[in-house]
Design an enzyme around this catalytic site. Structure first.
Site, PDB file in Angstrom:
ATOM      1  N   LYS A   3       9.317   8.597 -27.670  1.00  0.00           N
ATOM      2  CA  LYS A   3       8.262   9.581 -27.910  1.00  0.00           C
ATOM      3  C   LYS A   3       8.830  10.922 -28.351  1.00  0.00           C
ATOM      4  O   LYS A   3       9.975  11.276 -28.057  1.00  0.00           O
ATOM      5  CB  LYS A   3       7.381   9.719 -26.675  1.00  0.00           C
ATOM      6  CG  LYS A   3       6.499   8.476 -26.489  1.00  0.00           C
ATOM      7  CD  LYS A   3       5.424   8.637 -25.454  1.00  0.00           C
ATOM      8  CE  LYS A   3       4.494   7.412 -25.479  1.00  0.00           C
ATOM      9  NZ  LYS A   3       3.483   7.472 -24.401  1.00  0.00           N
ATOM     10  N   ARG A  21       7.547   0.256 -20.183  1.00  0.00           N
ATOM     11  CA  ARG A  21       7.093  -0.180 -21.510  1.00  0.00           C
ATOM     12  C   ARG A  21       8.022   0.452 -22.551  1.00  0.00           C
ATOM     13  O   ARG A  21       7.976   1.667 -22.780  1.00  0.00           O
ATOM     14  CB  ARG A  21       5.644   0.261 -21.722  1.00  0.00           C
ATOM     15  CG  ARG A  21       5.011  -0.167 -23.045  1.00  0.00           C
ATOM     16  CD  ARG A  21       3.582   0.381 -23.135  1.00  0.00           C
ATOM     17  NE  ARG A  21       2.904  -0.023 -24.352  1.00  0.00           N
ATOM     18  CZ  ARG A  21       2.968   0.616 -25.521  1.00  0.00           C
ATOM     19  NH1 ARG A  21       3.719   1.716 -25.614  1.00  0.00           N
ATOM     20  NH2 ARG A  21       2.302   0.183 -26.565  1.00  0.00           N
TER      21      ARG A  21
END
Length: 423
Positions: A372, A405
Site C-alpha cells: 500500500k 492478506r
C-alpha cells in the site's frame, strides 16, 4: 459424538499423507464435518535429537461426527497410522502421519491409554491455529477460562494464515489487468496455494483511491467467469484453499455464496441491512473492514489530531452492538482495521503498531497492508514495497494477527519459516 482430531505429517509427501488419512477416516461411520486450513510448524524435538529429524510438519484439524467409543476411535487411528507406514522410530522421530484425539465433545477422559483433551493442547500452535479457524469461540474442557482463539494468541505459539490476492480487475493499484481471464486466474491460484496461501481473496472491483465504482451486475459479470470454474475445480479436494470474495454488494455476495464461496470480504464494514441478513443466515465467515468511505479518498480520513486506534475501537464497538442485535454469530466475523482506508500514513502505521489492542473484542483479525502507498510516504520513493510488507507482516505475526492478506505469498512463507524456526 462431536470430535476434533489432529493430523500431522513431516515425512514423505506430507500433503498427500494428510489427504489419505482423511479419506480413511471418512469410512466406517465417521463423518467428516469440516477440515481446517493446513499450517506448517517446526518439529518439536529434544535438544539431543538427530539433525535429520528437524523436518517441519504440516498439520490440520478435522471435526468429525462418530458413533465410536473413544477407545474404538483410538484403535482406528492407530490402524490408519500403520496403514500409512508409520513405524515405531521413537517418540520424536519423523513420521508420515500422526493422528490424535484432541477433543471428545465436552468430555474429559483419563485412562491408561487415552487422555482427552489432548495433553498440552493449550500450548500447541499447530493445533490451536487450525482449531481457531473452525471454531474460534470454542472452550476446552478443563481450560474454560479462555476460548481457543485466546489460547492461540499466546506469545510464541501463534501461526498466521496467509490470504493470497486475485484481482480480476483492469485497474487495481498493484496487479490490475494481470488476472482477467480464467487461464491466468487458474495458474495464479495454483501458485498461491502451492506457496502456502490457505485462503484466496478474489475481487472484481478496485477500491484504490479514486477508483471507478461498479454496480453489482458489472461486478458479477467479471467475477462469474472465473469464480464458477475456480470453485468447481477445488470443490472435491480434501485440503483445498478457502475462497473469499471481496465485495460490498449484497447481491454479489449472495451469488458467490450460492456458488460455494467460503468467505465474504466486505470492505464497507458489514453495515448494510441486506449484508447483515446474509451474514446471519449463511453461517459463513464475513470480514468487516473499518473505513470512512469506499473507494478510499486521500482527502477523507480520521481527523489528524485523533487517536486512530481509539477511533477504530469506537467504530468496532458500535458495529458489535448492531451485529449482536442482528443475530450474527460473532465467531464467524473477522475484523479488518482497514489499513489505508480513511487513514493517513502515520495513522496506518499507528494501527499496525497497536493492532493487539483489538484482541479484547474477541474477534479474529485480518490485516491487508500489502504494497500500500503509505509505505512509500513513510520510507521514501523507491521503497521496495514487498520487502516493507514482509517486515510489517513479521511484526503482525509477533502480535498474533490471525490472517495476513498479502500479494507475495512465497516470500512471506519463506520469511516466516525462518523467523519461526529461529524464535
Amino acid at each position: 459424538m462431536n470430535v476434533y482430531l489432529g493430523l500431522g505429517s513431516n515425512l514423505g509427501d506430507r500433503r498427500a499423507n494428510l489427504s489419505r488419512a482423511l479419506d480413511l477416516l471418512a469410512t466406517d461411520g465417521t463423518q467428516l464435518l469440516r477440515v481446517s486450513p493446513v499450517v506448517e510448524s517446526p518439529a518439536m524435538l529434544p535438544e539431543d535429537a538427530p539433525a535429520d529429524w528437524n523436518r517441519p510438519f504440516l498439520n490440520v484439524v478435522a471435526q468429525c461426527s462418530t458413533a465410536d467409543s473413544p477407545h474404538a476411535m483410538l484403535d482406528r487411528l492407530k490402524a490408519i497410522e500403520r496403514e500409512l507406514g508409520r513405524a515405531d522410530g521413537g517418540r520424536w522421530a519423523p513420521r508420515p502421519i500422526d493422528l490424535d484425539i484432541l477433543l471428545w465433545g465436552t468430555d474429559e477422559i483419563a485412562t491408561e491409554r487415552l487422555r482427552v483433551p489432548h495433553p498440552g493442547i493449550t500450548e500447541r500452535a499447530f493445533v490451536l491455529t487450525p482449531l481457531a479457524f473452525l471454531e474460534p469461540l470454542l472452550t476446552i474442557p478443563g481450560h474454560r477460562h479462555k476460548t481457543v482463539l485466546e489460547w492461540s494468541r499466546t506469545p510464541g505459539r501463534h501461526i498466521p494464515l496467509w490470504m493470497g490476492i486475485v484481482n480480476v480487475t483492469p485497474d487495481s493499484f498493484s496487479d490490475g489487468g494481470r488476472f482477467t481471464d480464467w487461464p491466468a486466474v487458474d495458474a495464479h491460484v495454483d501458485a498461491l496455494h502451492t506457496a502456502g496461501a490457505e485462503l484466496v481473496d478474489v475481487g472484481a472491483e478496485s477500491t484504490r483511491p479514486s477508483a471507478t465504482p461498479l454496480d453489482a451486475s458489472e461486478e458479477w459479470a467479471r467475477l462469474e467467469a472465473v469464480l464458477t470454474p475456480l470453485l468447481a475445480e477445488h470443490a472435491s479436494a480434501r485440503l483445498r484453499p478457502r475462497f473469499s470474495v471481496d465485495t460490498y454488494h449484497p447481491e454479489t455476495a449472495r451469488r458467490a455464496l450460492a456458488l460455494g464461496a467460503d468467505v465474504i470480504n466486505d470492505v464497507s464494514g458489514l453495515t448494510s441491512p441486506e449484508m447483515l441478513a446474509l451474514a446471519a443466515q449463511s453461517g459463513k465467515d464475513f470480514v468487516a473492514m473499518h473505513n470512512v468511505g469506499v473507494p478510499a479518498s486521500p482527502g477523507r480520513t480520521i481527523p489528524a489530531d485523533e487517536d486512530p486506534v481509539a477511533a477504530v475501537e469506537r467504530w468496532l464497538e458500535n458495529r458489535l452492538e448492531e451485529w449482536q442485535r442482528a443475530g450474527l454469530d460473532l465467531g464467524r466475523i473477522v475484523f479488518d482495521p482497514g489499513i489505508g482506508f480513511g487513514k493517513n500514513p502515520l495513522q496506518s502505521l499507528r494501527l499496525l503498531r497497536d493492532i493487539a489492542r483489538f484482541e479484547r473484542y474477541g474477534l479474529r483479525c485480518l490485516v491487508g497492508h500489502s504494497r500500500k502507498s503509505f509505505m512509500q510516504k513513510i520510507a521514501g520513493e523507491g521503497t521496495d514495497r514487498d520487502l516493507f510488507t514482509i517486515g510489517v507482516s513479521l511484526s503482525l505475526c509477533a502480535q498474533s494477527v490471525e490472517i495476513l492478506r498479502v500479494h507475495d505469498i512465497a516470500a512471506h512463507a519463506a520469511a516466516y519459516r525462518g523467523w519461526s524456526h529461529a524464535r
